[in-house]
Design a protein around this motif. Structure first.
Motif, mmCIF file in Angstrom:
data_model
loop_
_atom_site.group_PDB
_atom_site.id
_atom_site.type_symbol
_atom_site.label_atom_id
_atom_site.label_comp_id
_atom_site.label_asym_id
_atom_site.label_seq_id
_atom_site.Cartn_x
_atom_site.Cartn_y
_atom_site.Cartn_z
ATOM 1 N N GLY A 167 18.778 20.573 -46.616
ATOM 2 C CA GLY A 167 20.142 21.063 -46.447
ATOM 3 C C GLY A 167 20.251 22.552 -46.703
ATOM 4 O O GLY A 167 21.027 23.252 -46.037
ATOM 5 N N MET A 168 19.504 23.071 -47.670
ATOM 6 C CA MET A 168 19.474 24.513 -47.899
ATOM 7 C C MET A 168 18.861 25.225 -46.705
ATOM 8 O O MET A 168 19.371 26.251 -46.242
ATOM 9 C CB MET A 168 18.697 24.855 -49.164
ATOM 10 N N GLN A 169 17.762 24.713 -46.194
ATOM 11 C CA GLN A 169 17.090 25.355 -45.068
ATOM 12 C C GLN A 169 17.992 25.420 -43.844
ATOM 13 O O GLN A 169 17.970 26.405 -43.094
ATOM 14 C CB GLN A 169 15.798 24.616 -44.745
ATOM 15 N N LEU A 170 18.819 24.409 -43.650
ATOM 16 C CA LEU A 170 19.717 24.370 -42.495
ATOM 17 C C LEU A 170 20.759 25.482 -42.539
ATOM 18 O O LEU A 170 21.321 25.846 -41.501
ATOM 19 C CB LEU A 170 20.420 23.018 -42.423
ATOM 20 N N LEU A 171 21.021 26.034 -43.711
ATOM 21 C CA LEU A 171 21.999 27.106 -43.836
ATOM 22 C C LEU A 171 21.530 28.400 -43.186
ATOM 23 O O LEU A 171 22.350 29.282 -42.894
ATOM 24 C CB LEU A 171 22.301 27.384 -45.313
#
Length: 207
Positions: free
Chosen positions: A81-85
């Motif tokens: 989810g962090m990477q998707l930011l």
């Protein structure tokens, strides 16, 4: 109330149980029109970047997430989810992310074990005097499981790193957008403190 974005690839059970232990109300949300109802959002994630962003777009969540961030309310991305930011990822081809933060997701390269899995210490950046990190100390341990890591474009957004044969992005934050590469819900007292700090920021925010 905190909304946990359910797009089919999140570690929803352990995250929701962690919020319950902390005494915070939450709901799972997968309809873009409902995102604006919450005082904070969490974007979890387990799996491959390309599949995840495809699911988000198929559900029509991308614009809703961007509109939510534009409203000034807090959002937290966890692990994938962090990477998707960020802007893009090279995982199994190049994929465009949500571009809420500047940077790219790349695979670990070198003669060492991948994925990076286990407990590692946080190294807090000198510019990280933020409520999100209140009570979290340099050297505290958190739990990682990942084969890809983020190269942050703006170093001011880098709140903490860890050491895994190189400096690895661990916590990011810029404005109302936050991310943790590790799993706070599996990271003992330190992880629970970080989740509580995020939830505190969501309190009093008008949905």
């Amino acid at each position: 109330m905190i909304g946990i974005i359910d797009y089919g690839m999140g570690n929803l059970y352990s995250l929701s149980k962690a919020l319950e232990r902390l005494g915070y109300s939450y709901e799972f949300v997968s309809v873009p029109e409902r995102l604006q109802e919450y005082t904070g959002l969490i974007l979890p994630g387990v799996g491959a970047f390309g599949d995840a962003i495809a699911n988000i777009r198929e559900l029509g969540l991308e614009q809703g997430i961007q509109d939510y961030v534009a409203s000034g309310r807090p959002i937290l991305g966890i692990c994938l989810g962090m990477q998707l930011l960020f802007d893009k990822s090279e995982e199994h081809g190049e994929h465009q992310g949500l571009s809420l933060l500047g940077g790219e997701v790349v695979r670990f390269q070198g003669d060492y074990k991948v994925p990076h899995m286990g407990w590692n210490q946080l190294k807090i950046s000198t510019n990280s005097n933020l409520p999100l990190l209140e009570g979290v100390a340099d050297g505290d341990y958190v739990y990682f499981v990942h084969s890809y890591h983020v190269r942050v474009k703006d170093r001011a957004a880098l709140l903490a790193t860890t050491e895994y044969n190189q400096d690895v992005t661990a916590i990011v934050g810029q404005g109302n957008v936050y991310g943790m590469q590790f799993h706070p819900e599996k990271s003992g007292d330190t992880g629970m403190r970080l989740l509580r700090n995020f939830a505190v920021q969501c309190e009093g925010v008008l949905a």
